[in-house]
Enzyme design. Sequence first.
Site, mmCIF file in Angstrom:
data_model
loop_
_atom_site.group_PDB
_atom_site.id
_atom_site.type_symbol
_atom_site.label_atom_id
_atom_site.label_comp_id
_atom_site.label_asym_id
_atom_site.label_seq_id
_atom_site.Cartn_x
_atom_site.Cartn_y
_atom_site.Cartn_z
ATOM 1 N N ARG A 1 0.812 -1.210 0.000
ATOM 2 C CA ARG A 1 0.000 0.000 0.000
ATOM 3 C C ARG A 1 0.849 1.265 0.000
ATOM 4 N NH1 ARG A 1 -2.369 3.078 3.927
ATOM 5 N NH2 ARG A 1 -1.831 1.633 5.597
ATOM 6 N N TYR B 1 -12.853 10.950 -21.452
ATOM 7 C CA TYR B 1 -13.343 9.599 -21.212
ATOM 8 C C TYR B 1 -14.539 9.612 -20.260
ATOM 9 C CZ TYR B 1 -13.382 5.020 -18.897
ATOM 10 O OH TYR B 1 -13.767 3.833 -18.338
ATOM 11 N N ASP C 1 -4.227 12.272 -19.964
ATOM 12 C CA ASP C 1 -4.487 10.842 -20.091
ATOM 13 C C ASP C 1 -3.888 10.427 -21.433
ATOM 14 O OD1 ASP C 1 -5.499 8.297 -20.624
ATOM 15 O OD2 ASP C 1 -7.427 8.700 -19.663
ATOM 16 N N LYS D 1 -5.135 -1.168 -20.828
ATOM 17 C CA LYS D 1 -5.245 -1.092 -22.275
ATOM 18 C C LYS D 1 -3.925 -1.501 -22.943
ATOM 19 C CE LYS D 1 -9.319 0.662 -21.281
ATOM 20 N NZ LYS D 1 -9.261 1.031 -19.867
#
Length: 379
Positions: free
Chosen positions: A45, A99, A171, A196
């Site tokens: 984490r 997006y 992005d 992706k």
Amino acid sequence: MESDSKQTICVHGGQRQDEYGGINTPIYTSTAYDYSDSDERLYPRYFNTPNQNVLVEKLSNLEHAETGLIFSSGMAAVSTALLGLLSKGDHIIFQQGIYGGTFNFIVRDFDRFGIEYTLLPDNDLRSIYRSLLRNTKAIYVESPSNPLLTIIDLKEIGALCKAENIISIIDNTFASPINQNPIDFGIDVVIHSATKYLGGHSDICAGAVLSNRELIDRIAATALNLGGSLNAWMCHLLERSLKTLAIRMTKQNENALKIAEFLYDDSDTDHVFYPGLPDHPGYEVALRQMSGFGGMMSFEPKGKDVYRFQKSLKLIKSALSLGGAESTICVPATTSHRHLTPEQRKKDGISDKLLRLSVGIEDVTDLIEDLKNAGRSIR
């Protein structure tokens, strides 16, 4: 890594030596590490375990960044970056046509966090200047955008943000680090949905944020609390996938350009959105800032039911995601941009008959024949 070659960085960048001589980075599955002889506290984490660090080094080399963070999804990367860089009372500008998942996060959550925002009516630089406020802290863009492949001049955005002392964020998922390196044009923060192209095999969910150390430290402080880190096994799969990123993108660039040219000349197609076509509004800018036009495009079949068209395809599969080795297709109005109202989609130019095509690495003649046959079957 001494090499500047992206192909070499994809294969060797960040790799850790296996004490037994194995050529792959070992998978460190531990969630507990001894800290008695070190000031560093390793913990998943905390975004600092060995397999996470391998990916950060490889992706930082590819994106020409100082450092970064690896997340459990693209939206974890987007949301944590924005919440890490913005505070109550801050203002951020978003380009038109971002997006759908990012749009949904903004309109659902920013008001309750006290973050002000402007969704641009267009992507003209003058609109950005008119939207600047005294409390503007960042500008967020996508280029190419999802799903209309809008191209933003990154050098202009980077210069504007430097002049106004605000943070520029992009992005870069559709382009990938192979086709575009926004930091070279003055952009501060680069985000990827690693699900992706970086993953590339439709079997990994991950995200990444790359930037300078100062901004990454700010984002990491929020990431620590939100906890969107990636486990060692997924890190291993992503490192494996990145080894072939350059060769996959080269083939997908080639295939997509040929398919876009076919669709452009096809009398059964109304509109084709692909930055590699000379009549695309962003073609000249794309030539300046991209080394390849990417594997994504969208188009509108003329007078055809898009759902029947999809079902008539044999090789190209209907699927929600993109960037895999296989070609996939979807209707953004009912998938990636389903959270937008019909009015919002219309405003952004996303029609109900728009199809988004993610071009894979198959034989391009087979893909073109598949598109031809689908069109013939529903005449």
